[in-house]
Write an enzyme that holds these catalytic residues in place. Structure first.
Site, PDB file in Angstrom:
ATOM      1  CE  LYS A  76      -2.756   9.428  -2.987  1.00  0.00           C
ATOM      2  NZ  LYS A  76      -2.736   8.188  -2.255  1.00  0.00           N
TER       3      LYS A  76
ATOM      4  CG  HIS B 219       1.959   7.750   0.303  1.00  0.00           C
ATOM      5  ND1 HIS B 219       1.342   8.937   0.011  1.00  0.00           N
ATOM      6  CD2 HIS B 219       0.978   6.923   0.731  1.00  0.00           C
ATOM      7  CE1 HIS B 219       0.048   8.839   0.269  1.00  0.00           C
ATOM      8  NE2 HIS B 219      -0.199   7.620   0.703  1.00  0.00           N
TER       9      HIS B 219
ATOM     10  CG  HIS C 205      -1.828   1.177   1.255  1.00  0.00           C
ATOM     11  ND1 HIS C 205      -3.096   1.144   0.756  1.00  0.00           N
ATOM     12  CD2 HIS C 205      -1.624   2.439   1.694  1.00  0.00           C
ATOM     13  CE1 HIS C 205      -3.647   2.343   0.893  1.00  0.00           C
ATOM     14  NE2 HIS C 205      -2.767   3.144   1.470  1.00  0.00           N
TER      15      HIS C 205
END
Length: 285
Positions: free
Chosen positions: A220, A174, A158
């Protein structure tokens, strides 16, 4: 307004200073910020592209791959199925790759400092093998993102690799190395930067950025990420906050270098759900 956590700020600054594997902006890589991102709502697939070129103008990949923690990290990025709800199949080779990565980061001063700090807090065991198992469980143990579903996710996937939910939303992603490699293969489209209130635009040597991008046909609206830092640095700070946290969502305000950040860590049982830095003073606060 919450004040900064001074103890964690001090610890993370020590880690920052010890992060010998961190790349130097302008020397090991250069970024090309281009335009300011347009406002967009989550779920929108249409977004004005304010950046015609890649975010990463260049990265010294030979240097990157010569560093053990980066090399072992990169080998993990192709081990996952991006779509949530699709069961992950973990092969013996992948387990071996996960272990190689954890072994590599445990040799760094950054992770040694994290371990030392967690020992003082009684949140880790002194034995390295035990600490390694703990890290494996937090980051690599599979779980179901939704109740009753198949094990389709893990903290590492994730946070560092990124996932999509029902073809509607980008989750996670990220990490700057993953972003760079996805850009290199034309899988990701950087659409602009997000500014902080007190700063008109980021600098090309900023090592924390808020950006907007398109990936797998989705947008995003705002994603924040460290730039140039080593994987062990990110893993260390997220692990520390995760283990200190008593609630499901931890938001720690820290100052690292010149950056005023809120580090957000979501718990998913005994595992990391997500973790990322938020630059204070951006609209994502």
């Amino acid at each position: 307004r919450k004040t900064f956590n001074h103890e964690l700020s001090e610890l993370f600054n020590k880690m920052w200073d010890m992060d010998v594997n961190r790349l130097t902006p302008g020397k090991d890589y250069t970024i090309d910020l281009q335009g300011k991102a347009s406002a967009v709502h989550p779920g929108d697939s249409a977004v004005q592209d304010r950046a015609a070129r890649h975010l990463f103008h260049n990265v010294n990949e030979e240097h990157l791959k010569s560093i053990k923690t980066f090399a072992t990290f990169i080998s993990l990025l192709d081990n996952y199925e991006a779509s949530t709800g699709v069961e992950e199949v973990v092969t013996p080779e992948e387990i071996a790759e996960n272990n190689c990565f954890i072994d590599a980061i445990l040799e760094t001063e950054v992770m040694k400092l994290a371990h030392e700090y967690l020992l003082k807090k009684n949140l880790a065991k002194p034995n390295l093998a035990d600490f390694k198992n703990q890290l494996y469980d937090i980051w690599f143990q599979l779980y179901a993102r939704k109740e009753g579903d198949r094990p389709d996710s893990c903290g590492f996937e994730h946070v560092f690799v990124g996932e999509t939910r029902r073809g509607k939303q980008i989750l996670g992603l990220h990490n700057w190395v993953q972003f760079y490699l996805q850009e290199k293969h034309n899988q990701i489209d950087y659409t602009g930067y997000i500014t902080r209130k007190n700063k008109t635009r980021p600098d090309k040597d900023d090592q924390v950025l808020s950006i907007q991008f398109r990936w797998k046909g989705l947008v995003k609206p705002i994603g924040s990420t460290f730039i140039g830092v080593s994987p062990e640095f990110e893993l260390a700070i997220y692990t520390v906050i995760f283990l200190l946290a008593e609630e499901k969502i931890a938001r720690e305000r820290v100052k690292i270098e010149e950056y005023e950040l809120q580090i957000v860590v979501f718990r998913h049982g005994h595992h990391i759900g997500t973790a990322y830095p938020v630059l204070l003073g951006t609209s994502s606060e």
